[in-house]
Design a protein around this motif. Structure first.
Motif, PDB file in Angstrom:
ATOM      1  N   UNK A  88      54.067 -28.451  57.061  1.00 16.67           N
ATOM      2  CA  UNK A  88      54.292 -28.470  58.507  1.00 16.67           C
ATOM      3  C   UNK A  88      55.625 -27.808  58.842  1.00 16.67           C
ATOM      4  N   UNK A  89      56.658 -28.094  58.039  1.00 21.05           N
ATOM      5  CA  UNK A  89      57.967 -27.471  58.251  1.00 21.05           C
ATOM      6  C   UNK A  89      57.885 -25.964  58.032  1.00 21.05           C
ATOM      7  N   UNK A  90      57.123 -25.560  57.038  1.00 18.34           N
ATOM      8  CA  UNK A  90      56.969 -24.133  56.752  1.00 18.34           C
ATOM      9  C   UNK A  90      56.353 -23.402  57.936  1.00 18.34           C
ATOM     10  N   UNK A  91      55.306 -23.978  58.519  1.00 22.47           N
ATOM     11  CA  UNK A  91      54.671 -23.347  59.675  1.00 22.47           C
ATOM     12  C   UNK A  91      55.637 -23.285  60.864  1.00 22.47           C
ATOM     13  N   UNK A  96      60.938 -25.652  49.416  1.00 21.30           N
ATOM     14  CA  UNK A  96      61.797 -24.658  48.773  1.00 21.30           C
ATOM     15  C   UNK A  96      61.518 -23.302  49.399  1.00 21.30           C
ATOM     16  N   UNK A  97      62.569 -22.674  49.907  1.00 17.10           N
ATOM     17  CA  UNK A  97      62.441 -21.349  50.500  1.00 17.10           C
ATOM     18  C   UNK A  97      63.257 -20.356  49.693  1.00 17.10           C
ATOM     19  N   UNK A 125      76.902 -12.543  59.961  1.00 17.50           N
ATOM     20  CA  UNK A 125      77.275 -13.950  60.142  1.00 17.50           C
ATOM     21  C   UNK A 125      76.224 -14.702  60.941  1.00 17.50           C
ATOM     22  N   UNK A 126      75.590 -14.032  61.903  1.00 15.03           N
ATOM     23  CA  UNK A 126      74.575 -14.694  62.724  1.00 15.03           C
ATOM     24  C   UNK A 126      73.362 -15.081  61.878  1.00 15.03           C
ATOM     25  N   UNK A 127      73.013 -14.253  60.902  1.00 18.79           N
ATOM     26  CA  UNK A 127      71.891 -14.567  60.015  1.00 18.79           C
ATOM     27  C   UNK A 127      72.217 -15.775  59.149  1.00 18.79           C
ATOM     28  N   UNK A 128      73.418 -15.806  58.608  1.00 18.31           N
ATOM     29  CA  UNK A 128      73.839 -16.946  57.795  1.00 18.31           C
ATOM     30  C   UNK A 128      73.844 -18.227  58.620  1.00 18.31           C
ATOM     31  N   UNK A 129      74.318 -18.133  59.857  1.00 21.19           N
ATOM     32  CA  UNK A 129      74.350 -19.317  60.729  1.00 21.19           C
ATOM     33  C   UNK A 129      72.940 -19.807  61.036  1.00 21.19           C
ATOM     34  N   UNK A 130      72.008 -18.866  61.255  1.00 21.29           N
ATOM     35  CA  UNK A 130      70.619 -19.246  61.544  1.00 21.29           C
ATOM     36  C   UNK A 130      69.980 -19.924  60.338  1.00 21.29           C
ATOM     37  N   UNK A 131      70.273 -19.440  59.143  1.00 14.44           N
ATOM     38  CA  UNK A 131      69.735 -20.070  57.939  1.00 14.44           C
ATOM     39  C   UNK A 131      70.300 -21.478  57.773  1.00 14.44           C
ATOM     40  N   UNK A 132      71.562 -21.650  58.108  1.00 20.37           N
ATOM     41  CA  UNK A 132      72.195 -22.954  57.962  1.00 20.37           C
ATOM     42  C   UNK A 132      71.604 -23.991  58.910  1.00 20.37           C
ATOM     43  N   UNK A 133      70.987 -23.550  59.987  1.00 16.55           N
ATOM     44  CA  UNK A 133      70.425 -24.468  60.975  1.00 16.55           C
ATOM     45  C   UNK A 133      68.950 -24.790  60.739  1.00 16.55           C
ATOM     46  N   UNK A 134      68.350 -24.206  59.713  1.00 17.19           N
ATOM     47  CA  UNK A 134      66.921 -24.410  59.489  1.00 17.19           C
ATOM     48  C   UNK A 134      66.570 -25.866  59.199  1.00 17.19           C
ATOM     49  N   UNK A 135      67.485 -26.607  58.595  1.00 14.79           N
ATOM     50  CA  UNK A 135      67.202 -27.999  58.249  1.00 14.79           C
ATOM     51  C   UNK A 135      67.080 -28.889  59.480  1.00 14.79           C
ATOM     52  N   UNK A 136      67.737 -28.513  60.571  1.00 19.43           N
ATOM     53  CA  UNK A 136      67.807 -29.380  61.755  1.00 19.43           C
ATOM     54  C   UNK A 136      66.419 -29.733  62.286  1.00 19.43           C
ATOM     55  N   UNK A 137      66.143 -31.033  62.392  1.00 16.55           N
ATOM     56  CA  UNK A 137      64.910 -31.504  63.007  1.00 16.55           C
ATOM     57  C   UNK A 137      63.663 -31.372  62.165  1.00 16.55           C
ATOM     58  N   UNK A 138      63.803 -31.059  60.880  1.00 11.42           N
ATOM     59  CA  UNK A 138      62.617 -30.863  60.039  1.00 11.42           C
ATOM     60  C   UNK A 138      62.190 -32.175  59.375  1.00 11.42           C
ATOM     61  N   UNK A 147      65.010 -29.186  53.253  1.00  8.89           N
ATOM     62  CA  UNK A 147      64.834 -27.742  53.073  1.00  8.89           C
ATOM     63  C   UNK A 147      65.830 -27.263  52.024  1.00  8.89           C
ATOM     64  N   UNK A 148      65.341 -26.658  50.966  1.00 10.32           N
ATOM     65  CA  UNK A 148      66.192 -26.140  49.892  1.00 10.32           C
ATOM     66  C   UNK A 148      66.050 -24.615  49.875  1.00 10.32           C
ATOM     67  N   UNK A 149      67.112 -23.918  50.274  1.00  6.13           N
ATOM     68  CA  UNK A 149      67.068 -22.457  50.348  1.00  6.13           C
ATOM     69  C   UNK A 149      67.749 -21.862  49.124  1.00  6.13           C
ATOM     70  N   UNK A 150      67.026 -21.000  48.426  1.00  2.00           N
ATOM     71  CA  UNK A 150      67.583 -20.222  47.329  1.00  2.00           C
ATOM     72  C   UNK A 150      67.719 -18.770  47.788  1.00  2.00           C
ATOM     73  N   UNK A 151      68.876 -18.187  47.544  1.00  2.00           N
ATOM     74  CA  UNK A 151      69.125 -16.801  47.927  1.00  2.00           C
ATOM     75  C   UNK A 151      69.082 -15.935  46.678  1.00  2.00           C
ATOM     76  N   UNK A 152      68.365 -14.834  46.750  1.00  2.00           N
ATOM     77  CA  UNK A 152      68.262 -13.877  45.642  1.00  2.00           C
ATOM     78  C   UNK A 152      68.945 -12.588  46.075  1.00  2.00           C
TER      79      UNK A 152
END
Length: 200
Positions: free
Chosen positions: A92-95, A132-133, A143-156, A160-165
């Motif tokens: 559900x969070x993924x969608x 896991x994303x 910086x705006x992209x990093x900030x948006x990624x940091x907010x993904x956990x909010x309200x889920x 959310x575990x984000x791995x960066x490659x």
């Protein structure tokens, strides 16, 4: 066929081509996909891992590139998520997050249990499963992209575990957000670095 990258899922033409490090475990499913691992290998081989239905069921090994029948990338699995109607909180969070991630114009997709479930449907997910994303960022993003990624956990409804490659290695985004050095996992092993993009 593109070269397999860490977190891609591989289907083998012949399951017997998978060379497990040690004895092949009883839980090994010959029809299940193999997960690409980070490890330097000789030409023509790729480091992979088999997984079972439980967290403690993991087996590292190797697969000849010539034995790969198909590759499913996290990005390909992200496109499948729109069509699934599972009740798991992580799906559900993924969608919910998919449109926000698409808007960032980055290469992303589900990894871990969610990605594996989308790839083969085996019952590896639980109501408590994390999402896991994987986000592929070969260059340091804005910086705006990093900030948006940091907010993904909010309200889920799940963690959310984000791995960066970066292409040269992978790291946990949560470590980067906290500041200080991060553990960068590379084909040659893991090391602490101040900047995961410059470290490449």
């Amino acid at each position: 066929m593109q070269a397999p990258r860490p977190h891609d899922l591989l289907f083998a033409r012949d399951p017997g081509a998978f060379a497990c490090a040690g004895a092949r475990p009883d839980w090994f499913d010959a029809g299940a996909p193999l997960v690409v691992r980070r490890e330097a290998t000789p030409p023509g081989m790729v480091a992979v891992g088999a997984r079972g239905l439980h967290r403690n069921e993991r087996c590292p090994g190797y697969l000849p590139v010539a034995a790969i029948a198909a590759i499913l990338t996290p990005r390909m699995l992200a496109q499948q998520a729109h069509a699934t109607h599972a009740d798991f909180p992580c799906i559900a969070a993924l969608r919910t997050l998919a449109p926000r991630l698409d808007a960032l114009d980055v290469d992303w997709g589900p990894a871990g249990g969610a990605g594996y479930w989308l790839a083969c449907g085996l019952p590896v997910l639980r109501a408590t499963s994390d999402l896991d994303l994987l986000v592929r960022l070969p260059r340091r993003p804005a910086a705006a992209t990093l900030a948006a990624l940091a907010k993904l956990q909010d309200g889920q409804p799940c963690r959310i575990d984000i791995q960066v490659d970066t292409g040269a290695g992978g790291f946990a985004f949560a470590e980067y957000v906290r500041g200080g050095r991060v553990l960068l996992k590379t084909d040659a092993g893991a090391r602490l670095v101040a900047d995961p993009w410059e470290a490449a």
